[in-house]
Design a protein around this motif. Structure first.
Motif, PDB file in Angstrom:
ATOM      1  N   SER A  53       0.833  -1.205   0.000  1.00 28.59           N
ATOM      2  CA  SER A  53       0.000   0.000   0.000  1.00 28.59           C
ATOM      3  C   SER A  53       0.869   1.256   0.000  1.00 28.59           C
ATOM      4  O   SER A  53       0.529   2.254  -0.645  1.00 28.59           O
ATOM      5  CB  SER A  53      -0.975   0.007   1.177  1.00 28.59           C
ATOM      6  N   LYS A  54       2.019   1.221   0.678  1.00 27.33           N
ATOM      7  CA  LYS A  54       2.938   2.363   0.649  1.00 27.33           C
ATOM      8  C   LYS A  54       3.425   2.615  -0.770  1.00 27.33           C
ATOM      9  O   LYS A  54       3.441   3.749  -1.244  1.00 27.33           O
ATOM     10  CB  LYS A  54       4.144   2.113   1.561  1.00 27.33           C
ATOM     11  N   VAL A  55       3.820   1.544  -1.442  1.00 29.45           N
ATOM     12  CA  VAL A  55       4.328   1.677  -2.811  1.00 29.45           C
ATOM     13  C   VAL A  55       3.242   2.192  -3.738  1.00 29.45           C
ATOM     14  O   VAL A  55       3.483   3.085  -4.562  1.00 29.45           O
ATOM     15  CB  VAL A  55       4.889   0.330  -3.312  1.00 29.45           C
ATOM     16  N   GLU A  56       2.057   1.654  -3.604  1.00 25.14           N
ATOM     17  CA  GLU A  56       0.955   2.073  -4.481  1.00 25.14           C
ATOM     18  C   GLU A  56       0.620   3.546  -4.285  1.00 25.14           C
ATOM     19  O   GLU A  56       0.481   4.297  -5.248  1.00 25.14           O
ATOM     20  CB  GLU A  56      -0.281   1.211  -4.242  1.00 25.14           C
ATOM     21  N   ILE A  57       0.495   3.972  -3.032  1.00 26.34           N
ATOM     22  CA  ILE A  57       0.151   5.364  -2.758  1.00 26.34           C
ATOM     23  C   ILE A  57       1.288   6.291  -3.195  1.00 26.34           C
ATOM     24  O   ILE A  57       1.061   7.337  -3.800  1.00 26.34           O
ATOM     25  CB  ILE A  57      -0.217   5.564  -1.275  1.00 26.34           C
TER      26      ILE A  57
END
Length: 83
Positions: A53-57
């Protein structure tokens, strides 16, 4: 959320929460974007519960020319790889 209770009023927390959700690189250098993203992420960790989720955001906040370069894959061991 301890940071929120110790250092931020509810209003300030909501502002940071909103800023994080709408953060994009814009005219910032990539270094400036990384710093802002990391600072705000520490205040709202519930919005990025996993590394994926960190990478996606993070990648969603990059301009199109950077965003096209970010590729997320899952390897045979079930780990996510970012390239």
């Amino acid at each position: 959320m301890q940071l929120k209770r110790d250092y931020c009023s509810e209003q300030e927390f909501l502002v940071i929460n909103n800023e994080f959700q709408n953060l994009n690189k814009g005219k910032m250098s990539i270094t400036e974007y990384v710093v802002k993203f990391t600072e705000k992420m520490k205040v709202v960790p519930h919005l990025v519960p996993t590394e994926l989720s960190k990478v996606e955001i993070f990648s969603n906040g990059l301009s199109a020319d950077f965003g096209l370069m970010v590729k997320i894959e899952k390897n045979s061991e079930g780990n996510y790889l970012v390239s």
